[in-house]
Design an enzyme around this catalytic site. Sequence first.
Site, PDB file in Angstrom:
ATOM      1  N   CYS A  33      39.617  -8.958  45.008  1.00  0.00           N
ATOM      2  CA  CYS A  33      39.044  -9.004  46.178  1.00  0.00           C
ATOM      3  C   CYS A  33      39.970  -9.969  47.090  1.00  0.00           C
ATOM      4  O   CYS A  33      39.849  -9.791  48.482  1.00  0.00           O
ATOM      5  CB  CYS A  33      37.501  -9.182  46.269  1.00  0.00           C
ATOM      6  SG  CYS A  33      37.196 -10.969  45.964  1.00  0.00           S
ATOM      7  N   ASP A  35      39.475 -13.260  47.441  1.00  0.00           N
ATOM      8  CA  ASP A  35      39.038 -14.549  47.523  1.00  0.00           C
ATOM      9  C   ASP A  35      39.466 -15.607  46.476  1.00  0.00           C
ATOM     10  O   ASP A  35      39.348 -15.437  45.205  1.00  0.00           O
ATOM     11  CB  ASP A  35      37.409 -14.638  47.648  1.00  0.00           C
ATOM     12  CG  ASP A  35      36.996 -13.351  48.720  1.00  0.00           C
ATOM     13  OD1 ASP A  35      37.658 -13.623  49.899  1.00  0.00           O
ATOM     14  OD2 ASP A  35      35.899 -12.700  48.638  1.00  0.00           O
ATOM     15  N   CYS A  59      37.215 -14.432  53.182  1.00  0.00           N
ATOM     16  CA  CYS A  59      36.713 -13.519  54.147  1.00  0.00           C
ATOM     17  C   CYS A  59      35.534 -14.839  54.837  1.00  0.00           C
ATOM     18  O   CYS A  59      35.553 -15.882  54.195  1.00  0.00           O
ATOM     19  CB  CYS A  59      35.881 -12.415  53.876  1.00  0.00           C
ATOM     20  SG  CYS A  59      34.426 -12.862  52.653  1.00  0.00           S
ATOM     21  N   CYS A 103      30.423 -13.611  47.205  1.00  0.00           N
ATOM     22  CA  CYS A 103      31.360 -15.058  47.798  1.00  0.00           C
ATOM     23  C   CYS A 103      30.382 -16.320  47.355  1.00  0.00           C
ATOM     24  O   CYS A 103      31.261 -17.354  47.107  1.00  0.00           O
ATOM     25  CB  CYS A 103      31.332 -14.957  49.315  1.00  0.00           C
ATOM     26  SG  CYS A 103      32.464 -13.444  49.900  1.00  0.00           S
TER      27      CYS A 103
END
Length: 148
Positions: A33, A35, A59, A103
């Site tokens: 992703c 991150d 993000c 996250c």
Amino acid sequence: MYNDKVMEHFMNPHNVGEIENADGLGTYGSPVCGDMMQISIKVDDDEKITDAKFKTFGCGSAIASSSMATDMIIGMSVEEALELSNKKIVEELGGLPAVKVHCSVLAEHAIKAAIYDYAQKHGKTYKGLEGFDPDAEEDHHHDIDEEE
């Protein structure tokens, strides 16, 4: 999509950077992703976290989660910080969209990785680290049941 608290931590994140000569450094993320999170901690003689900083590539939710998580662990004992769950981070942020809850999992894991590093450097063991693998692959976080 994002509440005011999340936006505040994204637009004006707290504790950005890296602690020089950190007592613990944890990096965690997912190439899937994109991150990536790094958290560094400073721990005093009483095993209290006196400072925490983060560097996050990701993000807005990843940055907000890092900011909130570092705010939360400063002043905690190492044992208390090990009990910090991604759900508590999400609660403190006032919620995240379901597709972004992962996250907060990154932040939880990065904190544990930093404490793991601290424990390794100082010959310490903590119940909260039992079975923890800082090098575990991190591509499963999108499968987490976000409705719990």
